[in-house]
Design a protein around this motif. Sequence first.
Motif, PDB file in Angstrom:
ATOM      1  N   GLY A   1      -4.417   5.901   0.765  1.00 40.20           N
ATOM      2  CA  GLY A   1      -3.586   4.810   0.295  1.00 40.20           C
ATOM      3  C   GLY A   1      -4.017   4.259  -1.061  1.00 40.20           C
ATOM      4  O   GLY A   1      -5.180   4.347  -1.452  1.00 40.20           O
TER       5      GLY A   1
ATOM      6  N   PHE B   1       1.209   5.217   0.452  1.00 43.27           N
ATOM      7  CA  PHE B   1       0.536   6.362   1.049  1.00 43.27           C
ATOM      8  C   PHE B   1       1.232   7.652   0.657  1.00 43.27           C
ATOM      9  O   PHE B   1       2.458   7.775   0.775  1.00 43.27           O
ATOM     10  CB  PHE B   1       0.546   6.269   2.581  1.00 43.27           C
ATOM     11  CG  PHE B   1      -0.431   5.298   3.147  1.00 43.27           C
ATOM     12  CD1 PHE B   1      -0.026   4.023   3.518  1.00 43.27           C
ATOM     13  CD2 PHE B   1      -1.763   5.651   3.321  1.00 43.27           C
ATOM     14  CE1 PHE B   1      -0.930   3.114   4.049  1.00 43.27           C
ATOM     15  CE2 PHE B   1      -2.677   4.754   3.856  1.00 43.27           C
ATOM     16  CZ  PHE B   1      -2.258   3.487   4.218  1.00 43.27           C
TER      17      PHE B   1
ATOM     18  N   ARG C   1      -3.637   0.605  -2.957  1.00 44.76           N
ATOM     19  CA  ARG C   1      -3.198  -0.785  -2.795  1.00 44.76           C
ATOM     20  C   ARG C   1      -2.769  -1.307  -4.159  1.00 44.76           C
ATOM     21  O   ARG C   1      -3.592  -1.491  -5.062  1.00 44.76           O
ATOM     22  CB  ARG C   1      -4.307  -1.657  -2.223  1.00 44.76           C
ATOM     23  CG  ARG C   1      -3.878  -3.110  -1.991  1.00 44.76           C
ATOM     24  CD  ARG C   1      -4.961  -3.922  -1.296  1.00 44.76           C
ATOM     25  NE  ARG C   1      -5.177  -3.457   0.068  1.00 44.76           N
ATOM     26  CZ  ARG C   1      -4.423  -3.804   1.110  1.00 44.76           C
ATOM     27  NH1 ARG C   1      -3.413  -4.628   0.959  1.00 44.76           N
ATOM     28  NH2 ARG C   1      -4.694  -3.348   2.312  1.00 44.76           N
TER      29      ARG C   1
ATOM     30  N   VAL D   1       0.863  -1.179   0.000  1.00 44.00           N
ATOM     31  CA  VAL D   1       0.000   0.000   0.000  1.00 44.00           C
ATOM     32  C   VAL D   1       0.900   1.229   0.000  1.00 44.00           C
ATOM     33  O   VAL D   1       1.817   1.334   0.827  1.00 44.00           O
ATOM     34  CB  VAL D   1      -0.940   0.032   1.224  1.00 44.00           C
ATOM     35  CG1 VAL D   1      -1.831   1.282   1.170  1.00 44.00           C
ATOM     36  CG2 VAL D   1      -1.795  -1.222   1.278  1.00 44.00           C
TER      37      VAL D   1
ATOM     38  N   ALA E   1      -6.053   5.342   6.227  1.00 43.68           N
ATOM     39  CA  ALA E   1      -4.919   6.224   6.506  1.00 43.68           C
ATOM     40  C   ALA E   1      -4.626   6.302   8.004  1.00 43.68           C
ATOM     41  O   ALA E   1      -5.534   6.310   8.824  1.00 43.68           O
ATOM     42  CB  ALA E   1      -5.230   7.627   5.986  1.00 43.68           C
TER      43      ALA E   1
END
Lengths: 114, 112
Positions: free
Chosen positions: A108, A90, A110, A88, B42
């Motif tokens: 995020g 971010f 994936r 993932v 998050a």
Amino acid sequence: DTAVSQTPKYLVTQMGNDKSIKCEQNLGHDTMYWYKQDSKKFLKIMFSYNNKELIINETVPNRFSPKSPDKAHLNLHINSLELGDSAVYFCASSQAGTGGSPLHFGNGTRLTVT
Amino acid sequence: EDKVVQSPLSLVVHEGDTVTLNCSYEVTNFRSLLWYKQEKKAPTFLFMLTSSGIEKKSGRLSSILDKKELFSILNITATQTGDSAVYLCALYSGGSNYKLTFGKGTLLTVNP
């Protein structure tokens, strides 16, 4: 309104392909980041940009190329994807300052490489 | 290289219990320590600590920093199932304000 938004949310692709992830923040922050989170939830910094200038490049393979067209955007392009790139990713932003300031994360992306 | 070590790696408790999560660190030039909570998406910011001995509190969560012994704790009292998450400790250090180094997190599971 979403403060840090990244697209796409999910990306499934085959080995050897090239893909991009986009990130935008509307917080007025000066600094943006890319972090990679593995299956064990370990968050590791990849890149950091401050006012469009690359500040941190953490021994990331040069198949990964960030681009910051302006301080509100930081995109990540990945060439020749490998199985180990599955994770993932971010995006985050912060306001630079002495002592640091909290990072605000996007939700995020994936990435699954098959 | 800076190190952030969290313990335990995982913890299972019952609703109503009090938990203490630990974060120890080794840095060359400490600037601040941050705690985050990550559920499905998050990480969300909880606390930022820069001074020793000053407790930060938000509802049932509190945190304190000990710069002499190089650790921080995050306390959660009267836990609820909604507290189930990964709790991340992170550090700003050195000459750069731009790099936040994370620990591996503590997975907290609160059972009803």
